[in-house]
Every structure is written in structure tokens, then in C-alpha cells.
Design a protein around this motif. Structure first.
Motif, short mmCIF file in Angstrom:
data_model
loop_
_atom_site.label_atom_id
_atom_site.label_comp_id
_atom_site.label_asym_id
_atom_site.label_seq_id
_atom_site.Cartn_x
_atom_site.Cartn_y
_atom_site.Cartn_z
N PHE A 363 0.81 -1.22 0.00
CA PHE A 363 0.00 0.00 0.00
C PHE A 363 0.85 1.28 0.00
O PHE A 363 0.32 2.38 -0.06
CB PHE A 363 -0.93 0.01 1.22
CG PHE A 363 -1.99 -1.06 1.17
CD1 PHE A 363 -3.13 -0.88 0.41
CD2 PHE A 363 -1.82 -2.25 1.85
CE1 PHE A 363 -4.11 -1.86 0.34
CE2 PHE A 363 -2.78 -3.25 1.78
CZ PHE A 363 -3.93 -3.06 1.03
N ASN A 374 -6.62 4.85 0.37
CA ASN A 374 -5.50 3.93 0.55
C ASN A 374 -5.41 3.50 2.01
O ASN A 374 -5.23 2.32 2.32
CB ASN A 374 -4.20 4.62 0.08
CG ASN A 374 -2.98 3.74 0.21
OD1 ASN A 374 -2.48 3.52 1.30
ND2 ASN A 374 -2.50 3.22 -0.91
N GLU A 377 -8.23 1.06 2.81
CA GLU A 377 -8.00 -0.28 2.25
C GLU A 377 -6.91 -1.01 3.04
O GLU A 377 -6.99 -2.22 3.26
CB GLU A 377 -7.60 -0.19 0.77
CG GLU A 377 -8.77 0.17 -0.13
CD GLU A 377 -8.48 -0.05 -1.62
OE1 GLU A 377 -7.47 -0.72 -1.94
OE2 GLU A 377 -9.24 0.47 -2.44
N ARG A 378 -5.90 -0.25 3.45
CA ARG A 378 -4.82 -0.87 4.23
C ARG A 378 -5.36 -1.35 5.58
O ARG A 378 -5.03 -2.45 6.04
CB ARG A 378 -3.67 0.13 4.42
CG ARG A 378 -2.50 -0.50 5.13
CD ARG A 378 -1.37 0.47 5.35
NE ARG A 378 -0.56 -0.03 6.47
CZ ARG A 378 0.74 0.15 6.59
NH1 ARG A 378 1.39 0.83 5.69
NH2 ARG A 378 1.38 -0.34 7.62
N PHE A 381 -7.30 -4.42 5.06
CA PHE A 381 -6.39 -5.55 4.83
C PHE A 381 -5.79 -6.06 6.15
O PHE A 381 -5.75 -7.27 6.40
CB PHE A 381 -5.28 -5.10 3.87
CG PHE A 381 -4.21 -6.12 3.64
CD1 PHE A 381 -4.46 -7.27 2.89
CD2 PHE A 381 -2.93 -5.96 4.16
CE1 PHE A 381 -3.47 -8.22 2.66
CE2 PHE A 381 -1.93 -6.90 3.93
CZ PHE A 381 -2.20 -8.03 3.19
N TYR B 297 -6.65 -4.62 -4.44
CA TYR B 297 -6.63 -3.32 -3.78
C TYR B 297 -6.24 -2.25 -4.78
O TYR B 297 -5.72 -2.54 -5.86
CB TYR B 297 -5.66 -3.36 -2.60
CG TYR B 297 -6.08 -4.36 -1.55
CD1 TYR B 297 -7.12 -4.08 -0.68
CD2 TYR B 297 -5.45 -5.61 -1.47
CE1 TYR B 297 -7.53 -5.02 0.25
CE2 TYR B 297 -5.85 -6.54 -0.53
CZ TYR B 297 -6.90 -6.25 0.33
OH TYR B 297 -7.30 -7.18 1.26
N THR B 298 -6.48 -1.00 -4.40
CA THR B 298 -6.23 0.11 -5.33
C THR B 298 -4.76 0.53 -5.29
O THR B 298 -4.41 1.62 -4.84
CB THR B 298 -7.17 1.28 -4.99
OG1 THR B 298 -8.50 0.75 -4.82
CG2 THR B 298 -7.21 2.29 -6.13
N TYR B 310 -2.49 -9.80 -2.57
CA TYR B 310 -3.14 -8.78 -3.40
C TYR B 310 -4.37 -9.35 -4.12
O TYR B 310 -5.40 -8.69 -4.22
CB TYR B 310 -2.11 -8.30 -4.41
CG TYR B 310 -2.55 -7.24 -5.39
CD1 TYR B 310 -2.70 -5.91 -5.00
CD2 TYR B 310 -2.77 -7.56 -6.72
CE1 TYR B 310 -3.05 -4.94 -5.91
CE2 TYR B 310 -3.12 -6.59 -7.64
CZ TYR B 310 -3.26 -5.27 -7.23
OH TYR B 310 -3.61 -4.31 -8.14
#
Lengths: 395, 327
Positions: A363, A374, A377-378, A381, B297-298, B310
């Protein structure tokens, strides 16, 4: 600066029209490509020959240095192939056979010159001082390169064919704008292969470099094969002759002759630094190995061709030259072999113990600063990974 | 029936296309003597000659641009782009020229060009060899965009694509090239599902799982795993990404009330976003939960040592299925 360069561009084009490039185009038209004007300073048998345009004063110490480079980069390549076979690397693009083209050109660069490689320039990387482990990181799948291109003036490997020729040209246009052309100037070298000459980007780079008279040297390693496609699928004229149509000089050099590659590249780089614009160098060589470790060249080319090129080995001829001219004790070769083995051993050990990157590092560096999306999303995750922790413990 | 890998099924489909119509050509880098880097065109140049199976210069814009010219002259070119990440030099020819020629000519010109692209990750490759750029093409009106998920579809869909008078971007799931299944190579196309239709791969009642390409197998495996937990997944292989078979999607989601879209591509701006919007519009009153998306993921495709983190996998599909019950 820009105005001055425009004037230089005009003179450069006329230089091309009158000069070496167009003369040679007429002179070699009916000869087979290998007979074309090939600049050679050291024969495959190790005999020193002279060329009127490319005098080369070289000391015994320098020759020994080139020999050492050649042997070590071949050893690094050899280790990398073995590491791929053992599953330590995902893939490897071998430079076997192209050592002289890379070392000769690489050693012609000054510290302030900038180099733009493809993905096979391990020998140039060595000459620029890049730690070979950075290359192995890429082929192991640990990074996409990740080295700092400004540290050794060696740009990241470019995998898409030919894209970097435009980057190099733009970089050279920046050098012009910085006023760094002229006495004590800077220049750029960009590497690409015979297959790349078909790409639009490469032809556009030739045009941009030409009309801007940019200080860039196009170093084409013609290793005869674009994976399975022979040069005839890319061109009906020797590649160096392409330059004349774009308005700058082109020269074909024996790509297995480290002296000739050094001398020709030195001259072209100096011309670029001084404001005389681009040169196309076609280093005529041969890809002795597969395109990459996933390729099987026995499907498309004859072993007789390989055997013929083995007689033109870039390292053996330097060794013969050193022996013939009695510039070294025989123990020198053992010393170099021992050093190469040591470097190989270091590469092998470091590769086998190289850690994987942290999962969350994927990321990082998408943007200059972390965006909210970002970060979200991290976090998602991380939470997802954490959800397995208790589960693992429960099992 | 014959057991074929997905790669060989494509090869057999291409062979049929070359046999059936002398106007069909194959063109690309290393497609001739080498048979392509994934061997999809293996043996075809030997059997059909260098004029019909053409090793092109190393220039993707040239491959597609000259294919357009050949199509204007009455040929039916099948272009191979060696890897997903190498299609971009040809992007201008595809988006500005190939996609729009019919529209510009008021229907007078057809460009029956197929562009085969191995796509997706999971093979431990270096940069530019694991991309999933399908949304860029599905976003472009005038292109048909399809992806096969198994050998039988590979065999039929490549032939249907060649027969299409519209240009087709044909995405091949490269990590599934060596998956094997039974294929009836003697069977004609009459009984085959039309190219623009989705297929209900696994019937179910609790959650609709929409996917395509390399994730088809993953989602079928997820259905088996979910069944052990007492959950019934209906897995639909979309097959056609443009146009989308909205009717099949809507019928399923109205039944299940829950939907997860799974693709390898980056979630942001991906096919899942388009599908979720359509489902929201068409199935609003039947939905028990928001449509969830499982994808990359972006970020750019990471170094291969990280790709297992990923890419979507069985666990992430099941995780999303679980979450659809949390609303």
C-alpha cells in the motif's frame, strides 16, 4: 539555450546527411549484414586492430579492469540462472554473450552521465556500481527495482519494450535546458534491443532526439533475436542505417569486442556532451542463452548458429590479447576467477536469505502521501489478516 | 469428448477457425514457430503457413493497426497481445479506431478483429505480466469484451469471437491455461451458449457470486466450501463483460437477495462497480445487503512475492459471503 540548440540541430542534420551514416548506407547495400562496416578493435582471436575513426589508448590496468568486469558479470548471470532453476528467482533474463557490449559501453560513461536500461543490462548495472542484489530482488519478485536511480545515475529497469528511449530523450532535453551541454557537459545513454526498433516509441524517440539535437546515445544491442523472431522480422536494413533517415549518425560496432564498444561509445557520448546531438550505436552481438529462463530457444533456432557465435566469445578474446601481449602473469586469470566466484557466492547467499517484503508494504508509495482510500484499504487488509490469527491459534 | 487444457482448447478453436474460413489470420509476436509464449498457437503456422499465421514485428500498435487494415480488405484477423501489460501501445488503435469504425461509417464498415490477451496474475511474473485491464475496454462502446473461464468455453468462445462482425477483446485467464477439462471438439457451435450470455455455473439460493476468467474456478471452489457451512452459493460466470448479460444477473439476485462480485482487477472503477450499480437499480427491493466487491486493492500490481495477498482467493470470497449476512 533552446534557440542555440535549434541551430545545432540543423547543423547536426546536415552532418548526418553528409557524414558517415549516408555514405555507409550506400556502401553496404549489397553486402550481407555481417560484412557491413563493423567497427572492431580486437578480433575474436585476440588480435588488436586499428580503426581510423576510433583510436583507443588503453593501459594494461584498464584492460585488466575490463576483463575483470566481463568475468564477474558473466558469473553473476550464471549464478542468477542457477538460482532461478532452484526456485529462488521467478525468472531471469540472461546477458550471456552480451558482456562486452554492456561493459564496454558502461565503462565509457562518466559519473554524471545517465543510463536508461532495459531489463537485461546487468553488466551496465555492474559498471554503474549498482549492488547486483537489487537486480535479483526484481527477478525474485521482492521489488519492481526499487533502487534509487539518482544514486548511480542508473535508471530503473524498463520491461515494456522501448518505452525508456523516450524517457532518456526527455532527460537529455532536460540536460539541454539546464545548460549542461558543452565543455564538461553531460549526456544520456539508453539501451534497447533489435526487437525494440520496431516500436513506435523508439522511432518517436529518434525523432525527438534528432529535432532537439538532444545529448542522447541510443545503444542498440542487436542480439539477433526478439524471443523467437530473428532480426529479419524487424528490419530489412542494418539497424544502424536507420539513423540516417532520422538525421543523425549511426555506427555498427562489434558487440563482442569490449574495446570497440568502449571506443565507439566514448566518442558518441563525448559528441553528445559537446552538443553534437544523438548517435545510434548498433552493437552487433548474439543472445547466447534463452530470452529468459522461461524460454526454450531450441524450438526456433539452430544450434549451428550458436556454435558459430561461441567462436566470437567476448571474454576469451580479451584473455588471448592479454596473454599474447604479455601484459599479465597467468595467475591474474586465477585471481579474477576467484574474485568472480566470491561475488557469485555472495549473490547466492544473499538471494537465498532475502526476506519477503511485508504484506502491508504494497500500500506504500502509490501517491506522494497516503490517501484516505488507501489508508482505509490498508486498514481493511490488516483487519482481514488479523481475522486469521485467532483461527490459526485455535487449530 | 477429449481432455484438453484451456491453452490447447483455444488452439483447437483457432485451428477450426482457420480451417473454416480462408480469410481468418493469426498475427502477433512469437505466434509462429514458437507457437506463442503460452503455446496457444502451437503448430498452426506449420499447418497453415506464414501468410496466415504471422510473426509480426515487435510493435503492438502495428499489430492492431494493420489488423484493422486487413479487416477493411475482407480478412478476419486474430491478434495476439503477448501479455496484458503490453496492450497499451495498441490502446489508441483499439479505442479510437477499432471500436468506432462501424459507428463512424453509419454501419457500412465492420471490423471483425479479435484481440486475444492473456490476463491476470498468480504466476509469479515480473511487472506488466499480471494486469487485469478489462474495465478499460468494457468502458469503450463498440467493443465486445469477453473472457473464458474453462476449456469448453475457451474452445467455443474463441470461434464465436472470430465469427463476430464486431471487434472482440478476448481475455484469456493465463493462470488457468493448464487447467484441464473435457471438451467436445467435434461439436459445432449450434448448441453453444451465445457469446453475449452469462452462464449459471453452480445453481444456488443464498448468495449470487458473479465472476469471470481466472476467478471462475476460485468461486466454484468457494461454493463447495460454503455448502459445507450450509450456505448455497449461485455462481455465475459472466463470460461477456461488454455487453453485460444483465437479465441473467438480475434474475439470480432477485432470487437470492445477496450478491458478491469477484474479479482480479482493482476494485476501484472496475466491472464490479458497474454491476453493483445495475443490481442496485434493478433489484433494490429484493436486496438484503449491499452488493459487495472482491478484487485487487487500489495499488499497482505488487511484486510477485506479495501477489497472494493482493489477489482475491477462496478465503476472501467466503469472507465477503459472510459479510453479506451481516446486514
Amino acid at each position: 539555450m533552446a534557440v542555440k540548440d535549434a541551430g545545432q540541430a540543423a547543423s547536426s542534420q546536415s552532418r548526418g546527411a553528409r557524414g558517415r551514416a549516408s555514405r555507409s548506407a550506400a556502401a553496404v547495400a549489397d553486402r550481407p549484414p555481417e560484412q557491413a562496416e563493423l567497427v572492431q578493435l580486437l578480433t575474436p582471436e585476440g588480435e588488436r586492430v586499428k580503426h581510423p575513426d576510433y583510436p583507443l589508448d588503453i593501459t594494461a590496468a584498464e584492460v585488466k579492469g575490463l576483463y575483470r568486469d566481463l568475468v564477474i558479470v558473466r558469473r553473476i548471470d550464471f549464478e542468477a540462472i542457477a538460482l532461478q532453476r532452484q526456485g529462488e528467482l521467478g525468472i531471469w533474463a540472461s546477458l550471456l554473450g552480451q558482456e562486452a557490449a554492456q561493459v564496454g559501453s558502461g565503462r565509457a560513461l562518466g559519473p554524471r552521465d545517465m543510463a536508461f536500461p532495459t531489463y537485461r543490462e546487468h553488466g551496465v548495472a555492474w559498471c554503474r556500481g549498482l549492488d547486483p542484489m537489487k537486480l535479483l530482488e526484481l527477478f525474485r519478485g521482492v521489488s519492481h527495482g526499487g533502487w534509487d536511480p539518482t544514486e548511480h545515475n542508473f535508471h530503473l529497469y524498463t520491461i515494456v519494450i522501448g518505452s525508456q528511449t523516450l524517457h532518456a530523450t526527455g532527460y537529455a532535453m532536460g540536460i539541454q535546458r539546464d545548460g549542461a551541454v558543452g565543455e564538461d557537459g553531460e549526456a544520456v545513454i539508453v539501451y534497447f534491443g533489435d526487437g525494440a526498433t520496431s516500436q513506435g516509441d523508439v522511432n518517436e524517440a529518434f525523432i525527438y532526439a534528432s529535432v532537439n539535437n538532444a545529448p542522447v546515445v541510443f545503444f542498440c544491442q542487436n542480439n539477433q533475436w526478439a524471443i523467437s523472431e530473428p532480426l529479419e522480422r524487424q528490419s530489412r536494413v542494418p539497424l544502424y542505417q536507420r539513423a540516417s533517415g532520422f538525421g543523425f549518425p549511426g555506427v555498427r560496432v562489434d558487440g563482442n569486442d569490449v574495446f570497440a564498444c568502449l571506443a565507439v561509445t566514448r566518442k558518441a557520448m563525448q559528441a553528445a556532451r559537446e552538443g553534437q546531438g544523438p548517435t545510434l550505436i548498433e552493437a552487433y552481438t548474439y543472445r547466447m542463452g534463452a530470452h529468459t529462463t522461461t524460454d526454450d530457444p531450441t524450438r526456433y533456432r539452430l544450434s549451428a548458429e550458436l556454435e558459430a557465435w561461441k567462436l566470437k566469445d567476448p571474454i576469451e578474446r580479451v584473455k588471448q590479447y592479454l596473454i599474447r601481449t604479455e601484459q599479465v602473469e597467468m595467475s591474474f586469470f586465477d585471481e579474477v576467477d576467484a574474485e568472480a566466484a566470491e561475488v557469485g557466492g555472495q549473490v547466492r547467499a544473499a538471494c537465498q536469505t532475502m526476506p519477503d517484503p511485508l504484506p502491508e508494504s504494497m500500500f506504500d508509495d502509490v501517491y506522494t502521501s497516503r490517501t484516505a482510500q488507501n489508508a482505509a484499504e490498508r486498514a481493511e487488509f490488516d483487519a482481514y489478516l488479523d481475522s486469521f490469527v485467532g483461527e490459526e491459534a485455535a487449530r | 469428448m477429449t481432455t484438453l487444457t484451456l491453452s490447447k482448447a483455444l488452439n483447437e478453436g483457432l485451428r477450426k477457425a482457420l480451417e473454416n474460413d480462408p480469410k481468418v489470420l493469426i498475427m502477433g509476436e512469437d505466434v509462429g514457430k514458437l507457437g506463442g509464449v503460452f503455446r496457444v498457437t502451437d503448430g498452426l503456422q506449420k499447418d497453415f503457413g506464414e501468410a496466415r499465421v504471422v510473426d509480426t514485428p515487435l510493435a503492438e500498435s502495428g499489430i492492431v493497426g494493420t489488423a484493422i487494415g486487413l479487416a477493411l480488405r475482407g480478412y478476419r484477423p486474430i491478434c495476439e497481445i503477448q501479455f496484458d501489460g503490453f496492450v497499451f501501445p495498441a490502446f489508441d488503435q483499439i479505442v479510437c479506431q477499432l471500436a468506432k469504425m462501424r459507428y463512424r461509417s453509419l454501419g457500412k464498415l465492420s471490423l471483425p478483429v479479435v484481440i486475444r490477451i492473456p490476463f491476470g496474475g498468480g504466476i509469479g511474473a515480473v511487472e506488466h505480466h499480471s494486469e487485469s485491464p478489462e474495465a478499460l475496454f468494457a468502458h469503450t462502446p463498440g467493443l465486445r469484451v469477453v473472457s473464458c473461464g474453462d476449456p469448453a468455453d475457451a474452445f467455443a468462445m474463441i470461434q464465436q469471437s472470430v465469427n463476430s462482425d464486431d471487434p472482440v477483446i478476448f481475455f484469456e485467464p493465463k493462470r488457468r491455461y493448464w487447467d484441464k477439462a473435457e471438451v467436445d471438439v467435434a461439436e459445432g457451435l449450434a448448441a453453444a451458449l451465445p457469446l453475449d450470455r452469462a452462464r449459471v455455473l453452480v445453481p444456488g439460493s443464498d448468495v449470487t457470486v458473479l465472476t469471470y476468467g481466472p476467478m471462475v474456478r476460485t468461486c466454484a471452489e468457494a461454493a463447495v466450501a460454503a455448502a459445507q457451512d450450509g450456505r448455497s452459493l449461485e455462481v455465475i460466470d459472466l463470460r461477456s463483460l461488454a455487453p453485460l448479460d444483465t437479465a441473467t444477473i438480475v434474475e439470480s439476485v432477485r432470487k437470492t437477495g445477496r450478491c458478491v462480485v469477484v474479479h482480479e482487477a482493482v476494485v476501484t472503477g472496475g466491472l464490479g462497480a458497474e454491476i453493483a450499480a445495475r443490481i442496485t437499480q434493478e433489484c433494490f427491493y429484493q436486496l438484503e445487503a449491499p452488493v459487495l466487491r472482491v478484487g485487487a486493492y487500489t495499488t499497482p500490481y505488487p511484486p510477485s512475492r506479495l501477489e497472494e495477498h493482493y489477489l482475491p482467493d477462496l478465503d476472501r470470497v467466503l469472507d465477503a459471503v459472510d459479510r453479506t449476512f451481516g446486514y
